[in-house]
Design an enzyme around this catalytic site. Sequence first.
Site, PDB file in Angstrom:
ATOM      1  N   LYS A 266       3.179   0.302  15.869  1.00 22.42           N
ATOM      2  CA  LYS A 266       3.636   0.739  15.361  1.00 22.42           C
ATOM      3  C   LYS A 266       4.031   1.992  14.352  1.00 22.42           C
ATOM      4  O   LYS A 266       5.117   2.555  14.217  1.00 22.42           O
ATOM      5  CB  LYS A 266       4.242  -0.713  14.824  1.00 22.42           C
ATOM      6  CG  LYS A 266       5.332  -0.615  13.451  1.00 22.42           C
ATOM      7  CD  LYS A 266       5.297  -1.848  12.447  1.00 22.42           C
ATOM      8  CE  LYS A 266       6.215  -1.897  11.821  1.00 22.42           C
ATOM      9  NZ  LYS A 266       6.633  -3.474  10.936  1.00 22.42           N
ATOM     10  N   GLN A 267       3.202   2.380  14.333  1.00 25.69           N
ATOM     11  CA  GLN A 267       3.105   3.380  13.552  1.00 25.69           C
ATOM     12  C   GLN A 267       1.244   4.128  13.022  1.00 25.69           C
ATOM     13  O   GLN A 267       0.942   3.860  14.004  1.00 25.69           O
ATOM     14  CB  GLN A 267       3.194   3.192  11.979  1.00 25.69           C
ATOM     15  CG  GLN A 267       2.161   1.834  10.848  1.00 25.69           C
ATOM     16  CD  GLN A 267       2.931   0.970  10.041  1.00 25.69           C
ATOM     17  OE1 GLN A 267       2.897  -0.391  10.155  1.00 25.69           O
ATOM     18  NE2 GLN A 267       2.875   1.677   9.488  1.00 25.69           N
TER      19      GLN A 267
ATOM     20  N   GLU B 167       0.962  -2.248  12.773  1.00 26.52           N
ATOM     21  CA  GLU B 167       0.856  -3.795  12.765  1.00 26.52           C
ATOM     22  C   GLU B 167       1.365  -4.039  14.163  1.00 26.52           C
ATOM     23  O   GLU B 167       1.449  -5.713  14.279  1.00 26.52           O
ATOM     24  CB  GLU B 167       2.195  -3.874  12.146  1.00 26.52           C
ATOM     25  CG  GLU B 167       1.743  -3.877   9.678  1.00 26.52           C
ATOM     26  CD  GLU B 167       3.260  -4.130   8.975  1.00 26.52           C
ATOM     27  OE1 GLU B 167       3.728  -4.575   9.930  1.00 26.52           O
ATOM     28  OE2 GLU B 167       2.141  -4.194   7.535  1.00 26.52           O
TER      29      GLU B 167
ATOM     30  N   TRP C  33       1.148  -1.590   0.072  1.00 27.38           N
ATOM     31  CA  TRP C  33      -0.175  -0.215  -0.130  1.00 27.38           C
ATOM     32  C   TRP C  33       0.806   1.114   0.176  1.00 27.38           C
ATOM     33  O   TRP C  33       0.368   2.550  -0.397  1.00 27.38           O
ATOM     34  CB  TRP C  33      -0.601   0.011   1.263  1.00 27.38           C
ATOM     35  CG  TRP C  33      -0.039  -0.003   2.236  1.00 27.38           C
ATOM     36  CD1 TRP C  33       1.190  -1.038   3.293  1.00 27.38           C
ATOM     37  CD2 TRP C  33      -0.052   1.069   3.556  1.00 27.38           C
ATOM     38  NE1 TRP C  33       1.125   0.228   4.032  1.00 27.38           N
ATOM     39  CE2 TRP C  33       0.495   1.231   4.607  1.00 27.38           C
ATOM     40  CE3 TRP C  33      -1.202   2.521   3.485  1.00 27.38           C
ATOM     41  CZ2 TRP C  33       0.312   2.002   5.215  1.00 27.38           C
ATOM     42  CZ3 TRP C  33      -1.552   2.957   4.885  1.00 27.38           C
ATOM     43  CH2 TRP C  33      -0.476   2.948   6.097  1.00 27.38           C
ATOM     44  N   ASP C  34       2.251   1.225   0.532  1.00 31.12           N
ATOM     45  CA  ASP C  34       3.349   1.945  -0.012  1.00 31.12           C
ATOM     46  C   ASP C  34       2.859   3.054  -1.130  1.00 31.12           C
ATOM     47  O   ASP C  34       2.964   4.394  -0.982  1.00 31.12           O
ATOM     48  CB  ASP C  34       4.268   1.864  -0.071  1.00 31.12           C
ATOM     49  CG  ASP C  34       4.844   0.995   1.384  1.00 31.12           C
ATOM     50  OD1 ASP C  34       4.145   0.207   2.215  1.00 31.12           O
ATOM     51  OD2 ASP C  34       5.711   0.788   2.063  1.00 31.12           O
TER      52      ASP C  34
END
Length: 758
Positions: free
Chosen positions: A592-593, A482, A355-356
């Site tokens: 994580k993000q 994640e 998806w980046d």
Amino acid sequence: MTENLKWQITSDSLDASQLLVDETLFHVANGYIGVRGNFEEGYPNHYNTIRGAYINGVYDISEVKHGEKLHGFIDSKQKIINITDVQGIKLYIAGEKFSLFDGKVLNFKRILDMREGIYKRQILWESPKGHIIEINIQRMASFIKPELFVIDYTVRSINYEGEIVFVSTQKGDVFNYFDPTDPRVAGELEKHLTVETIDIQKDIGIITSITNKSHIRVTSAVKHVVSSQHELERIQDDKSSTTKIRLYIKAGQTQRLVKYCIFTDSVRFSDCHQAAIDKMEEVLETPIEQLYQLQKVYLSAFWDKADVVVNGDDRLQQGIHFSLFELLQSVGKDQYSNIAAKGLSGEGYEGHYFWDTEIYMLPFFLLTDKALAENLLNYRYEKLEAARENARILGHKKGALYPWRTISGSECSAYFPSGTAQYHINADIAYMFVQYYFVTGDLDFVESKGAEVLFETARLWMDTGHYVEDSFRIDAVTGPDEYTCIVNNNYYTNCMAKYNLKWAVKFYELLKENNRIEHLAQKLGITEEEVNEWQQAAEKMYLPYDEKLDINPQDDSFLSKAIWDFENTPKDQYPLLLHYHPLYIYRYQVCKQADTVLAHFLLEDEQKLSTIKKSYEYYEKITTHDSSLSTCIFSIVAAKLGEIRKAYDYFMQTTRLDLDNIHHNTKDGIHTANMGGTYMGMVYGFAGLRIKESGIFFNPVIPEQWESYEFKICYQGRMIKIHVNQEQSHYTLLEGKELKIHVYDQEYILNDDIIIKI
Ligand code: BGC
């Protein structure tokens, strides 16, 4: 000097671990081929190296072994392969082998020049016996001739007269890199390429190899052009060929070897062996200096459109230039390829597309080079059938589910909780099709591709979600974070799915109004009733909200979990994924993000500002930024909230992530999404750009550390320049008809220039 700093990346390190990082930083690529910056002559034997070259979209298939294999788990995955090694050139002076680890290094510097598109290694060296030579080596992966990689090797003698020998190699016996201790790279040694033929035609050495399981052929063709009279000897076995070139040099004289290397593959060429010879002949018709010139011209056009200028911080400017240059080096420019998480710079994440691409990298291309953006979306359209098959594997009777990671279209994620379960990728892709429509207004593209992708992804949400009383809910998926897996009603996923459904309906209506829906509706068997169901699910989508905290909980159970013990987690235990069992991590509130915060950026109109602010503050405390996709988003949202100092700090952590090896794994390749994040940090963060159905919006702010910043964007057939300094923001219409813009929520008609106080 400062001008050089802004446009060049340099290093003079011979430190073993920095050499590995420099292999990545000094790779050259053009979206088709990528070659790591290994030394032609190699390092001492005990040094580690990841010696590699890659072709975008060329892969082999690896078996995936599961201890306990449940229904629908993948059996195999694609993996980018290390192709024929053409990097080898050894140089001998009076029998002494040149090495930077022998004799005396009187001067050594490597430079990546981002305006020339050339990587250079400059050396002044004294051999153990006292012969002094100057060596200049240039490498280029041509943007004009994508199959061409060239090594241009010159030797100037300072005090030596006699024979020099170049030993140039072309090795078919290559392996991929692996590290069983790091889940972010391949875990096992595997050989993927077998040499089929090795021959010489018209002085061109040609090796054609085939991958073991995907049966893709790759050809490398090498031709040596030497500056003066020489003797040439070839030695060949069944896997490799070595060319020895002997020539004479006098003190003060320069000798030059140009090694032209062409790569072709059977994905793009029906006969890649012949195509390599043809391409080589074509390339040789143009003098090398002209090829360099063409590279410069190509890049000058690129920088003219795409540059983001910041005045007041040269190191930052260097980081921005590097990010934009790497995006260009990484982006696939044909329908067979996309952008790998590490570009073409290394083997991390096995060359997979994530998806980046849509959420982090596509915005840059969308605003600066529509054709490249369209190509990336075309790739997704081409893979729609594979996404339908993937949905069936996951048990869905309808719709398409894009794989979490892939090269050729099928799922390559072996660990489904933080892989396949990230269904949001469907909505991410849909979101970008809609953004593309906003920026280009291209209804033909909606009709031919966009609508089908939106309809099929909308169907998937209908098949995944269900109604509980009056609200539509989505269970058992993973959001972008994640460290929190398989949850019910992930805010980001629900919000994006809502948008996906809403825009499937809007695309349907748009095509209907223009009498362009019939063919597609028939092809897919879509009825008005089904479209109404999408509409209803979008309206009834459940978006978790906590009234007491005035935040959007990341998912249904998130807020009731214990908060991770940050205070007692030593620094060396980050990233957590390398030190804790995933299940342990999943039990805590730790991100994580950016997850909910990312939704607050992409779909800011879903919540009131106070909720976005509170959410931002809440998640900031529990986010580790162990993923490189995170700080840029926090920077963007901080800028939106007027927290300029924070926006600046997060941005500074983003822009030099690879140059300063902040995540300690740049050796495995660049963090391409983060580079897209750098662009977004400037354009969506500080300049506050948003592109919506209702138009184009700016909300510029500027950190006190900078004098000014400036960039151009393309929007609906116009080119607009935006310049922001400490006093004002300045909008100039460079091309196209007048248009309406919004600045700080005020409407203006831009037909020439507008200046607004900051
Ligand atoms: C991130 C993902 C990302 C992947 C590839 C992971 O570390 O968590 O969001 O897609 O890296 O860049």
